[in-house]
Design an enzyme around this catalytic site. Structure first.
Site, PDB file in Angstrom:
ATOM      1  N   HIS A 159     -49.054 -24.047 -38.890  1.00  0.00           N
ATOM      2  CA  HIS A 159     -49.115 -22.542 -39.167  1.00  0.00           C
ATOM      3  C   HIS A 159     -48.063 -21.938 -39.814  1.00  0.00           C
ATOM      4  CE1 HIS A 159     -51.802 -23.310 -35.240  1.00  0.00           C
ATOM      5  NE2 HIS A 159     -52.291 -23.966 -36.234  1.00  0.00           N
ATOM      6  N   ASP A 203     -47.149 -18.972 -40.034  1.00  0.00           N
ATOM      7  CA  ASP A 203     -46.700 -17.553 -39.648  1.00  0.00           C
ATOM      8  C   ASP A 203     -45.303 -17.783 -38.784  1.00  0.00           C
ATOM      9  OD1 ASP A 203     -48.090 -18.573 -37.590  1.00  0.00           O
ATOM     10  OD2 ASP A 203     -49.323 -16.771 -37.038  1.00  0.00           O
ATOM     11  N   SER A 255     -44.015 -24.992 -29.891  1.00  0.00           N
ATOM     12  CA  SER A 255     -43.875 -24.556 -30.818  1.00  0.00           C
ATOM     13  C   SER A 255     -42.187 -24.387 -31.068  1.00  0.00           C
ATOM     14  CB  SER A 255     -44.362 -23.280 -31.009  1.00  0.00           C
ATOM     15  OG  SER A 255     -45.994 -23.137 -31.307  1.00  0.00           O
ATOM     16  N   SER A 256     -41.653 -24.008 -32.423  1.00  0.00           N
ATOM     17  CA  SER A 256     -40.373 -24.013 -32.349  1.00  0.00           C
ATOM     18  C   SER A 256     -39.917 -22.698 -32.186  1.00  0.00           C
ATOM     19  CB  SER A 256     -40.130 -24.370 -33.803  1.00  0.00           C
ATOM     20  OG  SER A 256     -40.293 -23.167 -34.612  1.00  0.00           O
ATOM     21  N   CYS A 297     -49.373 -14.603 -33.873  1.00  0.00           N
ATOM     22  CA  CYS A 297     -50.658 -15.488 -33.418  1.00  0.00           C
ATOM     23  C   CYS A 297     -51.463 -15.120 -32.324  1.00  0.00           C
ATOM     24  CB  CYS A 297     -49.473 -16.850 -32.737  1.00  0.00           C
ATOM     25  SG  CYS A 297     -48.460 -17.545 -33.524  1.00  0.00           S
ATOM     26  N   ARG A 319     -36.526 -23.549 -43.549  1.00  0.00           N
ATOM     27  CA  ARG A 319     -37.672 -24.118 -43.935  1.00  0.00           C
ATOM     28  C   ARG A 319     -38.143 -23.650 -45.352  1.00  0.00           C
ATOM     29  NH1 ARG A 319     -41.700 -23.120 -38.958  1.00  0.00           N
ATOM     30  NH2 ARG A 319     -40.715 -24.567 -37.534  1.00  0.00           N
TER      31      ARG A 319
HETATM   32  N1  ABU Z   1     -47.987 -21.727 -33.897  1.00  0.00           N
HETATM   33  C1  ABU Z   1     -46.827 -21.284 -34.778  1.00  0.00           C
HETATM   34  C2  ABU Z   1     -45.985 -22.477 -34.443  1.00  0.00           C
HETATM   35  C3  ABU Z   1     -45.171 -22.722 -35.798  1.00  0.00           C
HETATM   36  C4  ABU Z   1     -43.870 -23.282 -35.407  1.00  0.00           C
HETATM   37  O1  ABU Z   1     -43.569 -23.972 -34.319  1.00  0.00           O
HETATM   38  O2  ABU Z   1     -42.661 -22.962 -35.985  1.00  0.00           O
END
Ligand code: ABU
Length: 380
Positions: free
Chosen positions: A248, A250, A303-304, A356, A267
């Site tokens: 993803h 976003d 997620s991060s 999201c 990133r």
């Molecule tokens: N659903 C978005 C997760 C993206 C991330 O963990 O960076």
């Protein structure tokens, strides 16, 4: 037709003035199942196995309170807010190709559904537990499609999600091997079938930027190109080589208004792909360090920490940001935005934040060209 004559479904980018949006719901949510496309882990570093079955009433209520708060803010800004139908995600799924003990949730419509101009596209999805995640939006899609003949609706081919679609050992690769293989864009999904999650795309008018990832493969990007380019879109694959578990776009690369993209300092975009943006007048501005570290994220969130930058634009001058992300709010303010903070940390449990947890249905504007160098190249 909408009040101002636009098709009821009309959204070409991430920032034009917002008129109608779907906000997710934690009703019916379950823990995401362990499967070849996903190996969820408890974040506290313990060896505890990841829970299964429905999420607790308390955890759902906490998320719903924040999702409702976002809906109230958007309504106060003149935006029409719609919600998904309730669906029991604790139900198992069995198809001729796989079986999975439960499903996931309708907190993150952006992962599944995308509006590309006047067209609704339902993603293939990449995980078994998300195979039927379009269901809670089915009533809304029919309503939009029935109410305006200018609206079109495309459902991407459903993959089998059989074992052959996955590299089952992906989750066990040692760091060295992971490094090598991810530079060859090898992730948990193979190239055997068309696979994409909608949230790997981000919209810039005529141009759709798609991240190759654990949840979108090259076959998926080819399908998007062949489906969308005859309709006048240009589809651009992108890569973020330092993200070892990309999924993803976003939390990595979010355009905020013409000429400005919020980027993730951990990133950076591939050096070969950066000029597409910089040579077309886009400024890339890094988000500040999130307020939470990866280890402080909710115990079951997969997620991060970069959910911090998962912001939602109300217009090119107004933006919604998580309430505790003060450094990002300050940056956005300095960049000239009116910032609307909303509490959203309890939604993190479900792997998403403000972008999201929403799905744009209608924004002002049309299919602008924000990459004039591409048009010049074609004319030459
Ligand atoms: N659903 C978005 C997760 C993206 C991330 O963990 O960076």
């Amino acid at each position: 037709m909408s009040d101002n004559g636009l098709p009821v479904v009309n959204s070409w980018n991430e920032w034009d003035p917002l008129q109608e949006i779907v906000v997710g719901s934690a009703d019916g949510a379950a823990f995401e199942p362990t499967e070849p496309g996903n190996r969820p882990q408890v974040r506290d570093g313990s060896a505890a196995s990841f829970p299964t079955g429905p999420k607790s009433a308390e955890v759902k209520a906490l998320a719903n309170e924040e999702l409702d708060g976002l809906a109230v803010l958007l309504t106060a800004q003149g935006v029409t807010v719609r919600r998904p139908d309730t669906y029991d995600f604790s139900l198992p799924v069995r198809t001729p190709h796989f079986e999975v003990e439960s499903q996931y949730c309708a907190v993150c419509p952006r992962d599944v559904m995308i509006t590309l101009g006047n067209e609704i596209v339902e993603a293939t999805m990449s995980r078994r537990g998300r195979y039927f995640e379009n269901e809670p939006y089915r009533r809304l899609v029919y309503e939009y499609w029935e109410s305006d003949p200018r609206v079109s609706w495309t459902v991407a081919p459903k993959p089998t999600m059989s074992d052959a679609m996955y590299r089952a050992d992906f989750w066990d690769w040692a760091i060295e091997e992971r490094h090598q293989r991810m530079h060859a864009s090898e992730f948990c999904v193979t190239q055997a079938e068309v696979v994409f999650d909608a949230a790997d795309m981000i919209r810039f008018g005529r141009d759709i930027v798609v991240q190759e990832s654990m949840t979108t493969n090259r076959a998926g990007i080819r399908w998007l190109k062949r489906t969308l380019e005859p309709k006048g879109f240009r589809v651009h694959p992108v890569h973020f080589p330092l993200d070892f578990f990309p999924s993803h776009i976003d939390c990595t690369f979010i355009p905020l208004r013409p000429g400005l993209i919020l980027t993730n300092p951990d990133r950076p975009i591939h050096s070969d792909e950066r000029p597409l943006f910089t040579e077309n007048g886009w400024q890339l501005v890094d988000a500040p360090e999130p307020m939470l570290s990866n280890t402080d994220m909710p115990k079951h969130c997969q997620s991060s920490k970069w959910l911090s930058m998962n912001v939602l634009s109300i217009s090119p001058t107004k933006i919604i940001c998580e309430a505790q992300e003060k450094p990002l709010q300050d940056l956005l303010h300095d960049l000239g935005f009116e910032v609307f903070p909303v509490p959203f940390r309890n939604v993190f449990e479900y792997g998403g934040s403000l972008h999201c947890a929403t799905w744009d249905i209608r924004r002002d504007g049309g299919p602008e060209d924000y990459f004039p160098s591409l048009t010049r190249e074609r004319i030459r």
